[in-house]
Write an enzyme that holds these catalytic residues in place. Structure first.
Site, PDB file in Angstrom:
ATOM      1  N   GLN A  46     -74.229 -52.065  33.877  1.00 37.89           N
ATOM      2  CA  GLN A  46     -72.917 -52.208  34.300  1.00 37.89           C
ATOM      3  C   GLN A  46     -71.812 -51.896  33.708  1.00 37.89           C
ATOM      4  O   GLN A  46     -71.888 -52.902  33.292  1.00 37.89           O
ATOM      5  CB  GLN A  46     -72.922 -52.387  35.669  1.00 37.89           C
ATOM      6  CG  GLN A  46     -71.834 -52.286  36.675  1.00 37.89           C
ATOM      7  CD  GLN A  46     -71.279 -53.096  37.686  1.00 37.89           C
ATOM      8  OE1 GLN A  46     -72.042 -54.104  37.678  1.00 37.89           O
ATOM      9  NE2 GLN A  46     -70.752 -51.735  38.393  1.00 37.89           N
ATOM     10  N   GLY A  47     -71.528 -50.743  33.060  1.00 33.45           N
ATOM     11  CA  GLY A  47     -70.135 -50.908  32.707  1.00 33.45           C
ATOM     12  C   GLY A  47     -69.340 -50.211  32.878  1.00 33.45           C
ATOM     13  O   GLY A  47     -68.423 -49.005  32.506  1.00 33.45           O
ATOM     14  N   GLU A  99     -73.693 -51.929  45.866  1.00 35.12           N
ATOM     15  CA  GLU A  99     -73.622 -53.275  45.311  1.00 35.12           C
ATOM     16  C   GLU A  99     -72.815 -54.587  46.214  1.00 35.12           C
ATOM     17  O   GLU A  99     -73.385 -56.011  46.551  1.00 35.12           O
ATOM     18  CB  GLU A  99     -72.451 -53.362  44.142  1.00 35.12           C
ATOM     19  CG  GLU A  99     -72.358 -54.597  43.262  1.00 35.12           C
ATOM     20  CD  GLU A  99     -70.913 -54.490  41.836  1.00 35.12           C
ATOM     21  OE1 GLU A  99     -70.144 -53.477  42.093  1.00 35.12           O
ATOM     22  OE2 GLU A  99     -70.918 -55.968  41.441  1.00 35.12           O
ATOM     23  N   SER A 115     -63.423 -59.114  43.595  1.00 38.67           N
ATOM     24  CA  SER A 115     -63.063 -60.824  44.220  1.00 38.67           C
ATOM     25  C   SER A 115     -63.175 -60.746  45.443  1.00 38.67           C
ATOM     26  O   SER A 115     -63.018 -60.103  46.078  1.00 38.67           O
ATOM     27  CB  SER A 115     -62.149 -61.138  43.225  1.00 38.67           C
ATOM     28  OG  SER A 115     -61.031 -60.416  43.528  1.00 38.67           O
TER      29      SER A 115
HETATM   30  C1  FAD Z   1     -70.803 -63.500  35.497  1.00 35.10           C
HETATM   31  C2  FAD Z   1     -69.974 -61.635  35.376  1.00 35.10           C
HETATM   32  C3  FAD Z   1     -70.831 -61.015  35.317  1.00 35.10           C
HETATM   33  C4  FAD Z   1     -70.193 -59.908  35.189  1.00 35.10           C
HETATM   34  N1  FAD Z   1     -70.781 -58.512  34.864  1.00 35.10           N
HETATM   35  C5  FAD Z   1     -69.927 -57.823  35.401  1.00 35.10           C
HETATM   36  C6  FAD Z   1     -70.820 -56.402  35.242  1.00 35.10           C
HETATM   37  O1  FAD Z   1     -72.221 -56.279  34.439  1.00 35.10           O
HETATM   38  N2  FAD Z   1     -70.361 -55.030  34.613  1.00 35.10           N
HETATM   39  C7  FAD Z   1     -69.457 -55.085  34.979  1.00 35.10           C
HETATM   40  O2  FAD Z   1     -68.883 -53.790  34.711  1.00 35.10           O
HETATM   41  N3  FAD Z   1     -68.395 -55.927  35.559  1.00 35.10           N
HETATM   42  C8  FAD Z   1     -68.996 -57.076  35.528  1.00 35.10           C
HETATM   43  N4  FAD Z   1     -68.401 -58.533  35.542  1.00 35.10           N
HETATM   44  C9  FAD Z   1     -67.002 -58.428  35.856  1.00 35.10           C
HETATM   45  C10 FAD Z   1     -65.838 -58.076  37.196  1.00 35.10           C
HETATM   46  O3  FAD Z   1     -66.318 -57.505  38.122  1.00 35.10           O
HETATM   47  C11 FAD Z   1     -65.184 -59.159  37.378  1.00 35.10           C
HETATM   48  O4  FAD Z   1     -64.527 -59.750  36.561  1.00 35.10           O
HETATM   49  C12 FAD Z   1     -64.306 -58.747  38.175  1.00 35.10           C
HETATM   50  O5  FAD Z   1     -63.582 -57.154  38.664  1.00 35.10           O
HETATM   51  C13 FAD Z   1     -62.248 -59.373  37.946  1.00 35.10           C
HETATM   52  O6  FAD Z   1     -61.943 -59.050  37.253  1.00 35.10           O
HETATM   53  P1  FAD Z   1     -60.634 -59.584  36.139  1.00 35.10           P
HETATM   54  O7  FAD Z   1     -61.990 -60.863  35.893  1.00 35.10           O
HETATM   55  O8  FAD Z   1     -60.449 -58.989  35.115  1.00 35.10           O
HETATM   56  O9  FAD Z   1     -60.040 -60.738  36.579  1.00 35.10           O
HETATM   57  P2  FAD Z   1     -58.335 -60.361  37.311  1.00 35.10           P
HETATM   58  O10 FAD Z   1     -58.821 -58.463  37.526  1.00 35.10           O
HETATM   59  O11 FAD Z   1     -57.673 -59.779  36.137  1.00 35.10           O
HETATM   60  O12 FAD Z   1     -57.737 -61.525  38.277  1.00 35.10           O
HETATM   61  C14 FAD Z   1     -57.733 -62.167  37.953  1.00 35.10           C
HETATM   62  C15 FAD Z   1     -57.526 -63.266  39.063  1.00 35.10           C
HETATM   63  O13 FAD Z   1     -56.615 -62.401  40.167  1.00 35.10           O
HETATM   64  C16 FAD Z   1     -56.809 -61.573  41.508  1.00 35.10           C
HETATM   65  N5  FAD Z   1     -56.350 -60.118  41.942  1.00 35.10           N
HETATM   66  C17 FAD Z   1     -55.995 -59.498  41.415  1.00 35.10           C
HETATM   67  N6  FAD Z   1     -55.624 -58.265  41.909  1.00 35.10           N
HETATM   68  C18 FAD Z   1     -55.459 -59.175  42.878  1.00 35.10           C
HETATM   69  C19 FAD Z   1     -54.991 -58.287  43.692  1.00 35.10           C
HETATM   70  N7  FAD Z   1     -53.704 -57.321  43.980  1.00 35.10           N
HETATM   71  N8  FAD Z   1     -54.441 -58.815  45.315  1.00 35.10           N
HETATM   72  C20 FAD Z   1     -54.767 -59.991  44.972  1.00 35.10           C
HETATM   73  N9  FAD Z   1     -55.893 -61.268  44.339  1.00 35.10           N
HETATM   74  C21 FAD Z   1     -55.701 -60.129  43.350  1.00 35.10           C
HETATM   75  C22 FAD Z   1     -58.411 -61.877  41.360  1.00 35.10           C
HETATM   76  O14 FAD Z   1     -58.420 -61.824  42.728  1.00 35.10           O
HETATM   77  C23 FAD Z   1     -58.767 -62.772  40.913  1.00 35.10           C
HETATM   78  O15 FAD Z   1     -58.162 -64.285  41.310  1.00 35.10           O
HETATM   79  C24 FAD Z   1     -68.164 -60.060  35.599  1.00 35.10           C
HETATM   80  C25 FAD Z   1     -67.795 -60.335  35.994  1.00 35.10           C
HETATM   81  C26 FAD Z   1     -68.172 -62.280  35.389  1.00 35.10           C
HETATM   82  C27 FAD Z   1     -67.617 -63.661  36.018  1.00 35.10           C
END
Ligand code: FAD
Ligand code: FAD
Lengths: 404, 379
Positions: free
Chosen positions: A126-127, A249, A389
């Site tokens: 999933q990209g 999902e 999240s």
């Molecule tokens: C183990 C793992 C596997 C994954 N696998 C995939 C995969 O296969 N393919 C893929 O595409 N992605 C994958 N992901 C990515 C995942 O979808 C993202 O980590 C997730 O969407 C959060 O984005 P971020 O890590 O950039 O955090 P950020 O978006 O930077 O968030 C950081 C913090 O801020 C909070 N936050 C952000 N915006 C808001 C808001 N508007 N209001 C309140 N709080 C907020 C978040 O809840 C979080 O606590 C994976 C992630 C992990 C950890």
């Protein structure tokens, strides 16, 4: 209101149990139970067994290869596979891109991609996420520019970086959101592309996580040539597919059946481990209370899921209510790992990942479950981060359900 | 009322902090953890000789700088901030603690070794069956002529791979869980029959399973023949020290999260602008501040009566255990995917915090002990 299974449902349950008993390899069950890392073949062998039986994609319509089960049968299926500690079927092909393809794809795309997705011949990644686009998925930057190749065919030239790509080290194909119109409003210039990971310009680099696992990766796309026919749905309309996929999902993300099994394991562990009093840990009033609270919370989640299922059976699609399942389901999964780590006591500390499996000095010490307790606790922190999240889920409920 | 540090104490803090800032950055620590030996013997030597901190908590008569529990608190907090591996807790706090409180005949020379950095000590107290009940001992010490013979198995002896000596608890009498008959011995790790199996721990430290197979120890190895009270006292002091380490870890978890939240942009703004995260970070801040208060309270009371001390330490450990979980988990959550990576320091602070939660007794263990001391024992 009627919560009993019908005689047909009970017969179905027996059939499922018998099938698992006969076909699920015991070695895999032990690995799963110990929380060991699964190899590619471990995932694929069970996937292939189910594909042959026609059971690998419970939610797919029959005409695309689904088994035609009712939602109750699907529920029974997930209960039984969890009870037996079966390796999960990876969601990327079956729960995510498959439904996008049969819903939005052309007849040629369906024919080309659905059968190998079912059979396990395509391992999908999933990209979606990018370094700057996590929760704010629509801000993604990976560019796809159209050009005509020397062969006179139409292509996209893709440049950018995806990240957190789960198990992409095994990937055959990756479905990506890419920006095809940089001038449009951010959600309107996105397209949904299927990219062959063997294409020149695709590089996968590991990211090591807290428990020491190699589960996620960075995927670099440098001048990758992708035929336009690999785009699903209209150009610049990829957000429609993206949202559809995210709703899928989230369904099944509650993990009720697996959490039930997790709590059962805690009971088994705590029946053997000793508390401070020298009695079984499960008799310790404080530990017992935490297990009881967990069971009660899981019951609440289970009945919430059943209500959602009943709604789906009555023709309501998975709505924003699925965010409730995601939030509570992942919190419960995390609490289970906390209790397992607590049960491990001193033996939660030793770290044996990567130790050779043979040789005199190589076997983990302490009770069997303990050496995976801390790494699993660390690893499962991910569940409240990925798949949207838990903060984002709460925002969705606030906006879509409560109208705030 | 005065919560200020003396000039000497402030100096100790500054010396340690500046050494660690220069020489114990996260990349260096990563290399230490991955190295063959798992620690930096040359740093240990520097702690002894250049910084002189290994003597900070010993009285001047014992060859130290005249400090006590507060010095240990200060040093452990700084060690927590840098996730220091080197065995201050085992050698100085625990080894030194036994020497200070036991009236052991050889104490002066052992302390000299500790202060000089030549004697390193690990504490072999836990057993596989015993959880946090320190008197639950299957390890035995049998009289043999003038000396003793030890047999048994000690679980997860942290720092044992770096240790020259072990302090061992073993039954000199009584039944497995009796309060009486808990012997305490100081032994050379290289004695015949001491078998160790070394391994890393999830937070980057090293530990051993230690097996005693008919180990003959001389008479002068005995620190106490009936020493549960002594053991409890030293473990309470060690728990206070680990609480101080936790405070250092918690401060870094909180700071790191604030920095990250300010800098990480999503939805066209820094995520620090989302009120739900602001309030979460405020709650983390409150947890850290409460932990600081509790560690001051417990450290001040560590030298009071056994009951006062035990209650204070258990209250502190309950509060700090909860803070470790809340602050640690939320630090990861607010970092999103980045929090899950091995590459960033934040996860390593989380791992240490998670192990401290269970070290010298879980939240439940200390809550029960507190309840017992304030309701049942008094009644
Ligand atoms: C183990 C793992 C596997 C994954 N696998 C995939 C995969 O296969 N393919 C893929 O595409 N992605 C994958 N992901 C990515 C995942 O979808 C993202 O980590 C997730 O969407 C959060 O984005 P971020 O890590 O950039 O955090 P950020 O978006 O930077 O968030 C950081 C913090 O801020 C909070 N936050 C952000 N915006 C808001 C808001 N508007 N209001 C309140 N709080 C907020 C978040 O809840 C979080 O606590 C994976 C992630 C992990 C950890
Ligand atoms: C028993 C009692 C005694 C009192 N005595 C006195 C008195 O002697 N003299 C006097 O002058 N006043 C007094 N007050 C008034 C008191 O100071 C106000 O109730 C208080 O300031 C809250 O204002 P409000 O009730 O209008 O609630 P609102 O301001 O309407 O707030 C409603 C809710 O919204 C939340 N909220 C508001 N703004 C924000 C924000 N920016 N971010 C997040 N959440 C927000 C609040 O926390 C609250 O939960 C008293 C109130 C009570 C209940």
């Amino acid at each position: 209101m009627n919560l009993d299974f019908s005689p047909e449902d009970l017969a179905f349950r027996d059939e499922v149990r018998a099938f698992i008993a006969e076909n699920y390899p015991a070695g895999l069950r032990d690995k799963q139970e110990e929380g060991e890392e699964m190899a590619k073949e471990d995932f694929l062998s069970w996937h292939r067994t189910l594909a042959k039986k026609g059971w690998v994609a419970p939610a797919w319509p029959e005409k695309y290869g689904g088994p035609g089960w009712t939602s109750v049968q699907r529920y029974i299926w997930s209960e039984e596979t969890a009870r037996a500690d079966c390796v999960p079927i990876l969601p990327f092909g079956i729960n995510m891109v498959g439904p996008v393809i049969y819903t939005f794809g052309t007849p040629e795309q369906k024919e080309r991609f659905l059968p190998p997705t079912l059979s396990g011949d395509i391992w999908w990644s999933q990209g979606y996420s990018e370094p700057g686009a996590g929760s704010d998925l629509a801000s993604l930057k990976t560019k796809a520019e159209r050009f005509t190749g020397d062969d006179g065919k139409e292509y996209y030239l893709v440049n950018g970086q995806k990240t957190w790509t789960t198990l992409a080290q095994h990937g055959d194909w990756i479905f990506c959101l890419v920006r095809t119109d940089p001038t449009a409003k951010i959600q309107e210039g996105i397209s949904f592309l299927l990219i062959d990971m063997k294409s020149p310009g695709v590089t996968v680099r590991p990211i090591i996580t807290l428990g020491g696992e190699h589960e996620v990766n960075e995927v670099w796309l440098e001048n990758v040539k992708v035929p336009v026919e690999n785009r699903i749905f209209d150009e610049n309309k990829g957000w429609t597919c993206a949202k559809f996929l995210l709703a899928h999902e989230r369904s099944g993300i509650a993990g009720v059946a697996r959490s039930k099994r997790g709590i059962e394991r805690i009971r088994q562990i705590a029946a053997v481990e000793l508390s401070d009093d020298g009695d079984a840990l499960i008799k310790d009033p404080m530990f017992k209370r935490k297990v009881a609270e967990l069971e009660i919370d899981l019951t609440a989640l289970e009945y919430t899921e059943l209500r959602t299922l009943a709604g789906e059976a009555a023709g309501k699609g998975p709505g924003p209510e699925s965010s409730v399942l995601k939030i509570k389901g992942t919190e419960i999964q995390q609490r289970i790992t906390e209790l397992v780590l607590e049960a491990a006591g001193h033996y939660g500390a030793p770290y044996f990942r990567g130790f050779p499996k043979d040789g005199d000095n190589a076997h983990p010490i302490g009770p069997d479950f303990a050496h995976r307790a801390a790494p699993t606790y660390f690893n499962v922190r991910k569940t409240s981060i990925y798949g949207g999240s838990n903060e984002i889920q709460r925002n969705i409920i606030a906006k879509m359900v409560l109208g705030l | 009322m005065d919560f200020n540090f003396t000039e000497e104490q402030s100096m100790v803090r500054d010396t340690v902090a500046s050494f660690l800032q220069d020489k114990y950055d996260f990349e260096t620590r990563r290399k230490i953890v991955a190295s063959e030996s798992g620690w930096r013997a040359d740093y240990w030597k520097a702690f002894a000789e250049e910084l002189g901190i290994l003597g900070a908590s010993f009285s001047e008569e014992l060859g130290g700088l005249g400090g006590g529990a507060i010095d240990n608190m200060i040093i452990m907090e700084e060690f927590g901030k840098a996730l220091v591996i080197e065995p201050y807790l085992g050698s100085v706090v625990i080894g030194g603690g036994f020497m200070k409180h036991s009236g052991y005949a050889g104490a002066a020379s052992v302390i000299e070794g500790i202060v000089g950095g030549t004697t390193t000590i690990a504490f072999a107290y836990a057993e596989p069956q015993g959880r946090y009940t320190w008197q639950d001992l299957k390890t035995t010490a049998k009289k043999d002529g003038s000396g003793w013979v030890l047999n048994g198995h000690k679980a997860v002896v942290v720092g044992a791979p770096f240790a020259s000596h072990l302090i061992v608890t073993a039954r000199t009498g009584g039944a497995q869980r009796d309060a009486g008959g808990v012997g305490v011995f100081l032994i050379d790790k290289s004695l015949p029959g001491v078998v160790t199996r070394d391994y890393p721990t999830v937070d980057g430290n090293r530990a051993s399973e230690v097996y005693f197979e008919n180990v003959s120890v001389p008479a002068d190895a005995l620190i106490s023949e009936d020493g549960l009270g002594l053991v409890n006292q030293v473990i309470d002091e060690a728990t206070a020290a680990v609480g101080a380490e936790a405070v250092g870890v918690l401060r870094k978890l909180h700071e790191g999260t604030l920095d990250y939240a300010k800098q990480r942009k999503q939805f066209g703004t820094s995520i620090a602008n989302f009120q739900v995260l602001q309030h979460r970070m405020v709650d983390m801040f409150i947890e850290v501040e409460q932990s600081v208060s509790m560690i001051y309270m417990a450290t001040i009371k560590v030298d009071e009566s056994a009951e006062e001390r035990a209650k204070a330490v258990s209250a502190m450990k309950v509060r700090i255990g909860r803070a470790c979980k809340f602050v640690g988990q939320n630090a990861i959550q607010i970092h999103g995917g980045m929090g899950m990576t091995d590459e960033l320091a934040i996860g390593h602070y989380f791992k240490r915090a998670s192990l401290i939660e269970g070290l010298f007794g879980s939240v439940d263990h200390h809550l029960k002990r507190y309840e017992f001391l304030s309701f049942d024992a008094a009644a």
